[in-house]
Design a protein around this motif. Sequence first.
Motif, mmCIF file in Angstrom:
data_model
loop_
_atom_site.group_PDB
_atom_site.id
_atom_site.type_symbol
_atom_site.label_atom_id
_atom_site.label_comp_id
_atom_site.label_asym_id
_atom_site.label_seq_id
_atom_site.Cartn_x
_atom_site.Cartn_y
_atom_site.Cartn_z
ATOM 1 N N LYS A 10 0.725 -1.364 0.061
ATOM 2 C CA LYS A 10 -0.136 -0.051 -0.035
ATOM 3 C C LYS A 10 0.727 1.170 0.026
ATOM 4 C CE LYS A 10 -4.087 -2.232 0.456
ATOM 5 N NZ LYS A 10 -4.854 -2.283 -0.490
ATOM 6 N N MET A 11 0.776 2.033 -0.981
ATOM 7 C CA MET A 11 1.194 3.270 -1.023
ATOM 8 C C MET A 11 0.513 4.452 -1.177
ATOM 9 S SD MET A 11 4.354 2.473 -1.348
ATOM 10 C CE MET A 11 5.020 0.586 -1.188
ATOM 11 N N ASP A 12 0.922 5.708 -0.607
ATOM 12 C CA ASP A 12 0.092 7.132 -0.498
ATOM 13 C C ASP A 12 -0.335 7.265 -2.113
ATOM 14 O OD1 ASP A 12 2.128 8.331 2.180
ATOM 15 O OD2 ASP A 12 0.395 7.052 2.137
ATOM 16 N N VAL A 13 -0.766 8.158 -2.254
ATOM 17 C CA VAL A 13 -1.667 8.735 -3.367
ATOM 18 C C VAL A 13 -0.570 9.399 -4.129
ATOM 19 C CG1 VAL A 13 -3.548 10.032 -4.564
ATOM 20 C CG2 VAL A 13 -3.940 8.617 -2.442
ATOM 21 N N ASP A 14 0.317 10.049 -3.480
ATOM 22 C CA ASP A 14 1.227 11.158 -4.261
ATOM 23 C C ASP A 14 2.698 10.408 -4.608
ATOM 24 O OD1 ASP A 14 2.462 12.850 -1.210
ATOM 25 O OD2 ASP A 14 1.966 10.757 -1.675
ATOM 26 N N VAL A 15 2.621 8.858 -4.307
ATOM 27 C CA VAL A 15 4.034 7.985 -4.532
ATOM 28 C C VAL A 15 3.683 7.633 -6.033
ATOM 29 C CG1 VAL A 15 5.312 6.096 -3.908
ATOM 30 C CG2 VAL A 15 4.128 7.495 -2.258
ATOM 31 N N ASN A 16 4.651 7.831 -6.586
ATOM 32 C CA ASN A 16 4.652 7.335 -8.066
ATOM 33 C C ASN A 16 5.345 5.883 -8.411
ATOM 34 O OD1 ASN A 16 3.531 9.579 -9.052
ATOM 35 N ND2 ASN A 16 5.600 11.026 -9.291
ATOM 36 N N PHE A 17 6.230 5.314 -7.623
ATOM 37 C CA PHE A 17 6.939 4.151 -7.505
ATOM 38 C C PHE A 17 6.811 3.391 -6.357
ATOM 39 C CE2 PHE A 17 8.788 4.704 -11.878
ATOM 40 C CZ PHE A 17 8.746 6.117 -11.982
ATOM 41 N N CYS A 18 6.674 2.148 -6.423
ATOM 42 C CA CYS A 18 6.589 1.547 -5.224
ATOM 43 C C CYS A 18 7.721 1.421 -4.338
ATOM 44 C CB CYS A 18 6.085 0.103 -5.414
ATOM 45 S SG CYS A 18 6.010 -1.096 -4.222
ATOM 46 N N THR A 19 7.804 1.840 -3.345
ATOM 47 C CA THR A 19 9.082 1.788 -2.431
ATOM 48 C C THR A 19 9.497 0.582 -1.819
ATOM 49 O OG1 THR A 19 7.713 2.231 -0.396
ATOM 50 C CG2 THR A 19 8.479 4.021 -1.391
ATOM 51 N N ASN A 20 8.672 -0.615 -2.216
ATOM 52 C CA ASN A 20 9.128 -1.864 -1.838
ATOM 53 C C ASN A 20 9.773 -2.693 -3.041
ATOM 54 O OD1 ASN A 20 9.185 -4.289 -0.094
ATOM 55 N ND2 ASN A 20 7.351 -5.120 -1.059
ATOM 56 N N CYS A 21 9.027 -2.561 -4.334
ATOM 57 C CA CYS A 21 9.788 -3.314 -5.352
ATOM 58 C C CYS A 21 10.027 -2.505 -6.553
ATOM 59 C CB CYS A 21 8.804 -4.406 -5.910
ATOM 60 S SG CYS A 21 7.215 -3.478 -6.598
ATOM 61 N N GLY A 22 9.828 -1.224 -6.538
ATOM 62 C CA GLY A 22 10.078 -0.220 -7.413
ATOM 63 C C GLY A 22 9.274 -0.225 -8.682
ATOM 64 N N THR A 23 7.992 -0.761 -8.715
ATOM 65 C CA THR A 23 7.167 -0.807 -9.777
ATOM 66 C C THR A 23 6.608 0.443 -10.124
ATOM 67 O OG1 THR A 23 6.920 -3.194 -9.268
ATOM 68 C CG2 THR A 23 5.157 -1.957 -10.771
#
Length: 304
Positions: A10-23
């Motif tokens: 789960k990522m915040d709305v303003d996050v463009n790339f997954c902080t876990n896998c980089g997708t």
Amino acid sequence: MKTCPNCGSKMDVDVNFCTNCGTDIRNVPVDSTMNSQEVKPEPEVQPVMQTRREQHSANQSDNSSSAQNNVTQQTKSAQQTSNTQQPAFDSEAVKAHAANMWQWFVTSWKHPFADQNGERWYGWVTLLVEDVLIGLGLFIGEQRATGAVDSMLGNSNLMSGSANFTFGTVIEIILFLALAEAAWILAAHLTYKVIYGKSKDFLELTNHVVQTSNLSAIFIVVYFVFMALMGPAGIVISTIMLWLAAIFFSMALTVVVLGDQNPIHDKFYGYFLFIALQFITGVILFLIIGGTIFSQIGSSIPGL
């Protein structure tokens, strides 16, 4: 919130790339359930705070009203207590005034022309008491003289003299004396202003005149005693006492008018004005009331 399609994070709305896998999650739709929870408005606090303020203000108003009622009740209670405790007649104040007035008399007998700090009403009270004693003394003396003549003639019903001299005549005598004294003190007041270019308070001037002539009080008391106790036998002494009282009063007026320093006009002409005012007021009072009184006295007292 956004859900990463690769790892499910789960990522915040303003996050463009997954902080876990980089997708790349820029095109991932926002989770509608979570969005509704995110945009759910916060509960309003203002009405609660406003309600609390209103309650606080109401409490303060109630407390203020309660305090004011307490003050009012305490004031009423204090007034009721004061009214209950205050005596109807203050005997201590009367005794204090009597002692002060007696001291005023004693000082005036020792130092007639000295300045004294007496109550403003001392002078006129003294004059009125003296006038009452003069009127009552004449009335009592006339009654005793008439009774003595009736006894000599052997006719107890002979009351021709007493019919002319009534208690109403006493009131007329007191009124005449008070008006004459007021007129002559007023003449002294006006003359003082002419001579010195300044005026004294009328009541203070009266006090000064009366304390200067306070030996007259002794003469009038002696006159009254002789008239009341001795009747016709004391007529000579009583007459002398009255003349002495009148002379001392006239002397006091003269001394008060001429006794100060730094005149702006000649005292001789000022005193001439004073005598003229006395004469004029005396004639007017005699024509209005004095002639009738003296004729009643003369016709009622045997031998006059």
